[in-house]
Write a protein that holds these residues in place. Structure first.
Motif, PDB file in Angstrom:
ATOM      1  N   LEU A  67       5.541  -2.481  11.012  1.00  0.00           N
ATOM      2  CA  LEU A  67       6.822  -1.859  10.676  1.00  0.00           C
ATOM      3  C   LEU A  67       7.990  -2.774  11.037  1.00  0.00           C
ATOM      4  O   LEU A  67       9.020  -2.785  10.359  1.00  0.00           O
ATOM      5  N   SER A  68       7.820  -3.560  12.107  1.00  0.00           N
ATOM      6  CA  SER A  68       8.892  -4.432  12.585  1.00  0.00           C
ATOM      7  C   SER A  68       9.323  -5.458  11.547  1.00  0.00           C
ATOM      8  O   SER A  68      10.437  -5.996  11.633  1.00  0.00           O
ATOM      9  N   GLY A  69       8.471  -5.760  10.586  1.00  0.00           N
ATOM     10  CA  GLY A  69       8.785  -6.783   9.606  1.00  0.00           C
ATOM     11  C   GLY A  69       9.351  -6.257   8.302  1.00  0.00           C
ATOM     12  O   GLY A  69       9.672  -7.061   7.407  1.00  0.00           O
ATOM     13  N   LEU A  70       9.488  -4.935   8.156  1.00  0.00           N
ATOM     14  CA  LEU A  70       9.952  -4.378   6.886  1.00  0.00           C
ATOM     15  C   LEU A  70      11.479  -4.323   6.827  1.00  0.00           C
ATOM     16  O   LEU A  70      12.141  -4.141   7.848  1.00  0.00           O
ATOM     17  N   PRO A  71      12.048  -4.443   5.621  1.00  0.00           N
ATOM     18  CA  PRO A  71      13.502  -4.366   5.465  1.00  0.00           C
ATOM     19  C   PRO A  71      13.984  -2.918   5.512  1.00  0.00           C
ATOM     20  O   PRO A  71      13.230  -1.980   5.267  1.00  0.00           O
ATOM     21  N   ALA A  72      15.270  -2.766   5.798  1.00  0.00           N
ATOM     22  CA  ALA A  72      15.867  -1.430   5.853  1.00  0.00           C
ATOM     23  C   ALA A  72      16.133  -0.861   4.472  1.00  0.00           C
ATOM     24  O   ALA A  72      16.253   0.354   4.313  1.00  0.00           O
ATOM     25  N   ALA A  73      16.238  -1.717   3.490  1.00  0.00           N
ATOM     26  CA  ALA A  73      16.437  -1.264   2.114  1.00  0.00           C
ATOM     27  C   ALA A  73      15.615  -2.148   1.198  1.00  0.00           C
ATOM     28  O   ALA A  73      15.441  -3.340   1.461  1.00  0.00           O
ATOM     29  N   VAL A  74      15.097  -1.553   0.099  1.00  0.00           N
ATOM     30  CA  VAL A  74      14.235  -2.302  -0.809  1.00  0.00           C
ATOM     31  C   VAL A  74      14.360  -1.719  -2.217  1.00  0.00           C
ATOM     32  O   VAL A  74      14.488  -0.501  -2.385  1.00  0.00           O
ATOM     33  N   ASP A  75      14.376  -2.583  -3.225  1.00  0.00           N
ATOM     34  CA  ASP A  75      14.405  -2.123  -4.607  1.00  0.00           C
ATOM     35  C   ASP A  75      13.094  -1.419  -4.954  1.00  0.00           C
ATOM     36  O   ASP A  75      12.011  -1.879  -4.562  1.00  0.00           O
ATOM     37  N   ARG A  76      13.189  -0.339  -5.694  1.00  0.00           N
ATOM     38  CA  ARG A  76      11.997   0.433  -6.029  1.00  0.00           C
ATOM     39  C   ARG A  76      10.993  -0.388  -6.820  1.00  0.00           C
ATOM     40  O   ARG A  76       9.784  -0.180  -6.715  1.00  0.00           O
ATOM     41  N   GLU A  77      11.497  -1.343  -7.620  1.00  0.00           N
ATOM     42  CA  GLU A  77      10.596  -2.144  -8.445  1.00  0.00           C
ATOM     43  C   GLU A  77       9.651  -2.991  -7.611  1.00  0.00           C
ATOM     44  O   GLU A  77       8.527  -3.306  -8.040  1.00  0.00           O
ATOM     45  N   ILE A  78      10.075  -3.396  -6.425  1.00  0.00           N
ATOM     46  CA  ILE A  78       9.240  -4.266  -5.579  1.00  0.00           C
ATOM     47  C   ILE A  78       8.831  -3.583  -4.278  1.00  0.00           C
ATOM     48  O   ILE A  78       8.272  -4.216  -3.397  1.00  0.00           O
ATOM     49  N   GLN A  79       9.115  -2.283  -4.190  1.00  0.00           N
ATOM     50  CA  GLN A  79       8.856  -1.582  -2.921  1.00  0.00           C
ATOM     51  C   GLN A  79       7.382  -1.615  -2.542  1.00  0.00           C
ATOM     52  O   GLN A  79       7.035  -1.869  -1.381  1.00  0.00           O
ATOM     53  N   ALA A  80       6.505  -1.373  -3.505  1.00  0.00           N
ATOM     54  CA  ALA A  80       5.071  -1.335  -3.182  1.00  0.00           C
ATOM     55  C   ALA A  80       4.610  -2.677  -2.635  1.00  0.00           C
ATOM     56  O   ALA A  80       3.832  -2.735  -1.671  1.00  0.00           O
ATOM     57  N   LYS A  81       5.086  -3.759  -3.215  1.00  0.00           N
ATOM     58  CA  LYS A  81       4.705  -5.084  -2.741  1.00  0.00           C
ATOM     59  C   LYS A  81       5.309  -5.388  -1.379  1.00  0.00           C
ATOM     60  O   LYS A  81       4.631  -5.905  -0.481  1.00  0.00           O
ATOM     61  N   THR A  82       6.611  -5.043  -1.230  1.00  0.00           N
ATOM     62  CA  THR A  82       7.295  -5.306   0.047  1.00  0.00           C
ATOM     63  C   THR A  82       6.645  -4.536   1.183  1.00  0.00           C
ATOM     64  O   THR A  82       6.466  -5.058   2.291  1.00  0.00           O
ATOM     65  N   ASP A  83       6.281  -3.279   0.932  1.00  0.00           N
ATOM     66  CA  ASP A  83       5.731  -2.411   1.971  1.00  0.00           C
ATOM     67  C   ASP A  83       4.216  -2.510   2.097  1.00  0.00           C
ATOM     68  O   ASP A  83       3.615  -1.801   2.912  1.00  0.00           O
ATOM     69  N   ALA A  84       3.597  -3.367   1.309  1.00  0.00           N
ATOM     70  CA  ALA A  84       2.133  -3.438   1.279  1.00  0.00           C
ATOM     71  C   ALA A  84       1.500  -3.646   2.649  1.00  0.00           C
ATOM     72  O   ALA A  84       0.472  -3.020   2.954  1.00  0.00           O
ATOM     73  N   PRO A  85       2.052  -4.507   3.519  1.00  0.00           N
ATOM     74  CA  PRO A  85       1.383  -4.688   4.821  1.00  0.00           C
ATOM     75  C   PRO A  85       1.227  -3.381   5.601  1.00  0.00           C
ATOM     76  O   PRO A  85       0.204  -3.181   6.269  1.00  0.00           O
ATOM     77  N   LEU A  86       2.234  -2.500   5.511  1.00  0.00           N
ATOM     78  CA  LEU A  86       2.121  -1.223   6.217  1.00  0.00           C
ATOM     79  C   LEU A  86       1.298  -0.221   5.403  1.00  0.00           C
ATOM     80  O   LEU A  86       0.449   0.487   5.956  1.00  0.00           O
ATOM     81  N   ARG A  87       1.509  -0.177   4.096  1.00  0.00           N
ATOM     82  CA  ARG A  87       0.786   0.775   3.252  1.00  0.00           C
ATOM     83  C   ARG A  87      -0.726   0.550   3.336  1.00  0.00           C
ATOM     84  O   ARG A  87      -1.511   1.504   3.237  1.00  0.00           O
ATOM     85  N   ASP A  88      -1.130  -0.700   3.545  1.00  0.00           N
ATOM     86  CA  ASP A  88      -2.561  -1.012   3.589  1.00  0.00           C
ATOM     87  C   ASP A  88      -3.245  -0.450   4.830  1.00  0.00           C
ATOM     88  O   ASP A  88      -4.485  -0.469   4.917  1.00  0.00           O
ATOM     89  N   LEU A  89      -2.469   0.043   5.788  1.00  0.00           N
ATOM     90  CA  LEU A  89      -3.058   0.689   6.963  1.00  0.00           C
ATOM     91  C   LEU A  89      -3.418   2.147   6.684  1.00  0.00           C
ATOM     92  O   LEU A  89      -4.005   2.810   7.546  1.00  0.00           O
ATOM     93  N   PHE A  90      -3.068   2.642   5.483  1.00  0.00           N
ATOM     94  CA  PHE A  90      -3.230   4.059   5.155  1.00  0.00           C
ATOM     95  C   PHE A  90      -4.127   4.238   3.940  1.00  0.00           C
ATOM     96  O   PHE A  90      -4.036   3.473   2.978  1.00  0.00           O
ATOM     97  N   VAL A  91      -4.949   5.260   3.996  1.00  0.00           N
ATOM     98  CA  VAL A  91      -5.684   5.674   2.801  1.00  0.00           C
ATOM     99  C   VAL A  91      -4.724   6.377   1.846  1.00  0.00           C
ATOM    100  O   VAL A  91      -4.719   6.130   0.636  1.00  0.00           O
ATOM    101  N   ASP A  92      -3.881   7.245   2.405  1.00  0.00           N
ATOM    102  CA  ASP A  92      -2.911   7.997   1.612  1.00  0.00           C
ATOM    103  C   ASP A  92      -1.599   7.206   1.576  1.00  0.00           C
ATOM    104  O   ASP A  92      -0.707   7.393   2.406  1.00  0.00           O
TER     105      ASP A  92
END
Length: 498
Positions: A378-403
């Motif tokens: 979480l420490s590496g994520l930006p405070a704001a992100v464009d929706r078009e690239i959000q999945a890619k930007t947040d991937a390191p954290l999202r990959d910790l979740f099944v849901d």
């Protein structure tokens, strides 16, 4: 130069605890190890004590901290205490395998040195007074890991091993840990005398603690009430630090609670991996008394036991309980919220932060990501992100979740909260990395060091020590230590014998 002359004389080395009447302890020398060898050394702790580098490299170092030779001025003793174990009064306990050598004062504080595993004492209760290599490495590494995390703790100077056998569930080899702390007085040290209606001894011990460690209490209207409040405050702060890094002590008996608010006695400890507030790190804890979520409650219960022991000094039960109630809760809650705001990157406090922190822990409980990896990523994520690239930007954290949709929803709430107290990303991310360790002493890491050491290779102990003393740094050479547990570690369990 003969062997004795190679042992350095530490300035003003004495044993202040030995100034108490002799029924507080038994004087006896440690029983050393045959042909001892150095398994690991903390140079940081050696510096605290002022030990010269040539002594650390000498054969006499192992001899002294195995208990075969004594430092000049040493007055070794084993202290008596009692306590509640798993909520049940256990009666007299004491240093069953520990010898307090003495201590010193220097520019960095007051330091006492204790050998753990150095043989039988009158308080061994039929046991052999020994520690094994396995548990000694765990205590050595975790003591120094907790110090690296900035959590109040006893320290560990070294582990000294020997090939002499010790019988546990199987035959193991002996070891001694040299522990270092300002003091080793426990809640149970007071309970021991209170249970025997020895009011004078309760007062003598309180006077010793105040004079040696907490002289500021003397300015209070009632120094004993001030001491109890100090212990309650420090304990609340300590438990908040434990909870914030996912640490579980595993055996929070009153004889394992420090009067100075230090983490004391590393046995079946653990750091949270897949988040589960009901996690029990101690295989011997059949009813989950010391589970992660119970630690704040148990600490308060233990403080009530200490308050009962202080009754001869405070006279009225309601005063003793009030000393705990008015200090422990605010110290724990205030410290925990402050630490979690730092972990979440919240620049300043808002009134509903407690609700958001509670929602975050509910989210973690439901989805069970790795606790340390979640906050560090979480420490590496930006405070704001464009929706078009959000999945890619947040991937390191999202990959910790099944849901992943649940992760996205939580991140939306987190970013909304960040927007209420804006903070430039580079500053916030640096602050979050300083609050969220990349490295903790996971059980599989300790087991890896233990297995190699049991085969005669101590290099992994040294490598892990080097890493864990800087847990907030990236240290790419140790990146594997931040990984999820390997498959072989799934069956690891630690118990009171660990």
């Amino acid at each position: 130069m003969n062997a004795t002359e190679k042992i350095p004389a530490l300035p003003d080395f004495d044993n202040s605890f030995a100034g108490l009447p002799e029924h507080f302890y038994t004087r006896l020398a440690p029983q050393g190890l045959s042909e001892p060898y150095v398994v690991g050394v903390s140079e940081e702790v050696a510096d605290l004590l002022g030990l010269p580098a040539d002594f650390l490299a000498s054969p006499q170092f192992a001899e002294v901290f195995a208990g075969n030779s004594l430092l000049p001025g040493c007055q070794p003793l084993a202290a008596v205490y009692s306590g509640h174990q798993f909520g049940v009064w256990a009666g007299q306990l004491g240093d069953g395998r520990a010898h307090l050598l003495g201590g010193l004062r220097n520019a960095q504080g007051h330091w006492e040195i204790q050998l753990k595993g150095a043989g039988k004492t009158p308080y061994s209760r039929g046991a052999d007074g020994r520690a094994v290599l396995r548990s000694s490495i765990r205590e050595f590494l975790c003591s120094e890991a907790m110090a690296g995390l900035g959590i109040p703790t006893t320290r560990a100077l070294c582990v000294i091993g020997a090939d002499q056998p010790v019988r546990r569930e199987m035959i193991e080899t002996a070891a001694v840990v040299a522990r270092v702390a300002p003091g080793f007085v426990r809640f149970g040290s007071f309970e021991h005398w209170a249970a025997r209606d020895r009011q004078r001894e309760v007062q003598q011990l309180a006077d010793y603690v105040i004079a040696t460690f907490r002289p500021e209490c003397l300015a209070a209207a009632n120094p004993y009430d001030a001491l109890l409040r100090d212990v309650s405050t420090r304990t609340g702060e300590l438990i908040a630090h434990w909870m914030a890094v996912g640490f579980m002590h595993g055996v929070m008996n009153t004889d394992n609670m420090s009067i100075l608010g230090l983490t004391l006695d590393y046995g079946p400890f653990g750091f949270m991996e897949a988040f589960d507030p009901g996690h029990i790190c101690n295989h011997s804890d059949n009813y989950g008394r010391y589970s992660y979520r119970n630690q704040p409650h148990i600490a308060q219960w233990n403080l009530y036991c200490l308050a009962d022991a202080f009754l001869p000094l405070l006279k009225r039960p309601e005063i003793a309980r009030a000393s705990v109630d008015e200090t422990y809760g605010p110290a724990f809650e205030g410290t925990f919220e402050r630490l979690l705001r730092g972990k979440l990157g919240l620049r300043s406090a808002l009134a509903d932060d407690g609700d958001f922190i509670g929602e975050t822990f509910g989210f973690l409980q439901q989805h069970r990501p790795d606790f340390t990896l979640f906050f560090r990523t979480l420490s590496g994520l930006p405070a704001a992100v464009d929706r078009e690239i959000q999945a890619k930007t947040d991937a390191p954290l999202r990959d910790l979740f099944v849901d992943r949709a649940a992760c996205d929803a939580w991140l939306e709430g987190w970013r909304a909260r960040l927007a209420q107290t804006p903070w430039p990303d580079d500053e916030r991310q640096a602050a979050m990395r300083a609050a969220n360790p990349k490295y903790v002493l996971r059980n599989w890491l300790a087991e890896q060091a233990i297995r190699q050491a049991q085969a005669g290779d101590f290099s992994e102990v040294r490598r892990q020590l080097d890493c864990l003393r800087r847990p907030f740094d990236e240290q790419p050479e140790y990146a594997a230590y931040a990984a999820l547990p390997p498959d072989w570690a799934n069956g690891l369990a630690v118990s009171c014998s660990s």
